[in-house]
Motif scaffolding. Structure first.
Motif, mmCIF file in Angstrom:
data_model
loop_
_atom_site.group_PDB
_atom_site.id
_atom_site.type_symbol
_atom_site.label_atom_id
_atom_site.label_comp_id
_atom_site.label_asym_id
_atom_site.label_seq_id
_atom_site.Cartn_x
_atom_site.Cartn_y
_atom_site.Cartn_z
ATOM 1 N N UNK A 56 -8.454 13.885 15.772
ATOM 2 C CA UNK A 56 -7.469 13.077 16.578
ATOM 3 C C UNK A 56 -6.186 12.768 15.442
ATOM 4 N N UNK A 57 -6.557 12.318 14.395
ATOM 5 C CA UNK A 57 -5.531 11.963 13.316
ATOM 6 C C UNK A 57 -4.626 13.136 13.023
ATOM 7 N N UNK A 58 -5.247 14.390 13.085
ATOM 8 C CA UNK A 58 -4.516 15.531 12.902
ATOM 9 C C UNK A 58 -3.287 15.717 14.031
ATOM 10 N N UNK A 185 2.693 1.282 14.233
ATOM 11 C CA UNK A 185 1.286 0.590 14.575
ATOM 12 C C UNK A 185 0.934 0.720 16.034
ATOM 13 N N UNK A 186 1.939 0.418 16.802
ATOM 14 C CA UNK A 186 1.846 0.475 18.322
ATOM 15 C C UNK A 186 1.427 1.952 18.792
ATOM 16 N N UNK A 187 2.011 2.818 18.052
ATOM 17 C CA UNK A 187 2.046 4.290 18.591
ATOM 18 C C UNK A 187 0.508 4.654 18.265
ATOM 19 N N UNK A 188 -0.075 4.319 17.120
ATOM 20 C CA UNK A 188 -1.324 4.822 16.902
ATOM 21 C C UNK A 188 -2.426 4.293 17.490
ATOM 22 N N UNK A 194 -6.895 4.985 23.863
ATOM 23 C CA UNK A 194 -7.077 5.702 24.998
ATOM 24 C C UNK A 194 -7.888 7.066 24.704
ATOM 25 N N UNK A 195 -7.522 7.540 23.481
ATOM 26 C CA UNK A 195 -8.387 9.034 23.298
ATOM 27 C C UNK A 195 -9.847 8.548 23.045
ATOM 28 N N UNK A 233 -18.321 8.185 20.857
ATOM 29 C CA UNK A 233 -17.090 8.026 21.552
ATOM 30 C C UNK A 233 -17.150 6.284 21.526
ATOM 31 N N UNK A 234 -18.099 5.663 21.756
ATOM 32 C CA UNK A 234 -18.253 4.344 21.560
ATOM 33 C C UNK A 234 -17.808 3.592 20.231
#
Length: 317
Positions: A56-58, A185-188, A194-195, A233-234
């Motif tokens: 996800x971070x990639x 910060x908001x974008x991350x 959501x992801x 996921x949790x």
């Protein structure tokens, strides 16, 4: 304490919070992780959570770089009525990095604390609560520490070190550039929250349909791979995603108050006091009401150390 010294002191309080989080994380890791079977299941969840987060971070890194380039281009030239500076892209990237880091630290400790909490609960509920709250406090102190330290570093760079050139003495312009930190910060927070939630729901449905309905495996049985994915996921959504979400809310409230201070006060010295006040409150003070409880760095660290020493065992007043 002079204005220059006070500005340099703010990132130091963020370091105090991060040091406290480091101490708590070490304490959690020293607890007994339980039986081999417990460690095996925990290892599956930890491995899956880290794999998901790295992936996800990639993707988010590509998004952050693209948006930063667009921000830099869009803010190349400004007017006296509408100040613009390409350094807002630097604030954006730094805010996104700190937000992702807070979620990463929190998730690393959470995946270590889960099996240790379970093992402690086999003998004492009180011991299990100590491990659980210690693991959760790492996330909280990382959010506070990275938020205060990040905003403090940017304030030092843009005001004290003169990164904005002749605009370094204009607080309205400084806050305009610093506001990119909150945007990052908001974008991350958006994608991390959501992801993780989508992944959790997909794994949960898969575990129910395939495991329970087709294979007849009981719910939450570790023999069902989808159950492990559901726990992954949790962990990602409720720990890393929530950490980024909390970081965004925390930073946004501070930056919003700084913007109000910079625009509402007309005198230069008073502007500094109004801008720095939200950061001082975040570093030192404590506010509480029936619906909300927010502590500054010093109060949080002091309260944590006091409780760890047994001072919080008495009844409420």
């Amino acid at each position: 304490m002079g204005n220059e010294t006070l500005t340099y002191a703010i990132p130091f309080f963020g370091l105090i919070a991060l040091a406290f989080a480091f101490v708590k994380a070490n304490w959690v890791n020293k607890q007994d992780p339980g039986t081999e079977r417990m460690q095996e299941i925990c290892g599956y969840v930890r491995e899956g959570a880290m794999a998901f987060l790295y992936r996800e971070y990639k993707i988010l890194a590509i998004f952050v770089i693209c948006v930063a380039i667009l921000l830099a281009i869009a803010n190349m030239e400004g007017t006296p009525e509408a100040y613009r500076n390409p350094l807002i892209a630097l604030s954006f990237v730094f805010g996104a990095f700190c937000s992702a880091l807070s979620g990463f630290f929190g998730m690393r400790v959470a995946t270590a604390a889960n099996t240790r909490t379970t093992n402690a609960a086999r003998t004492s509920l009180n011991d299990a609560l100590k491990v659980a709250f210690s693991g959760g406090s790492v996330m909280g102190m990382c959010v506070v520490g990275l938020g205060v330290m990040g905003l403090g570093i940017l304030l030092v760079l843009y005001r004290n070190m003169g990164f904005l050139g002749e605009d370094s003495s204009n607080f309205s312009n400084i806050i305009t550039v610093i506001s990119g930190f909150s945007l990052g910060a908001s974008s991350i927070a958006l994608f991390a929250r959501v992801g993780g939630g989508i992944y959790t729901k997909a794994a949960d449905v898969g575990a129910d349909l395939v495991g329970k309905v087709e294979a007849g495996i009981p719910e939450d049985d570790p023999r069902n791979p989808a159950t492990i994915a559901d726990n992954v996921g949790d962990t990602v959504g409720d720990v890393a995603g929530m950490g980024a979400d909390l970081f965004e809310s925390y930073v946004g409230s501070i930056v919003g108050a700084m913007v109000l201070g910079a625009t509402a006060i007309g005198f230069s010295e008073a502007v500094y006091n109004a801008v720095i006040l939200p950061l001082i409150i975040a570093c030192l003070l404590y506010t509480s009401d029936a619906a909300d409880d927010r502590r500054g760095v010093v109060v949080s660290v002091g309260a944590g150390a006091w409780r760890r020493g047994g001072g919080g065992g008495g009844g409420g007043g």
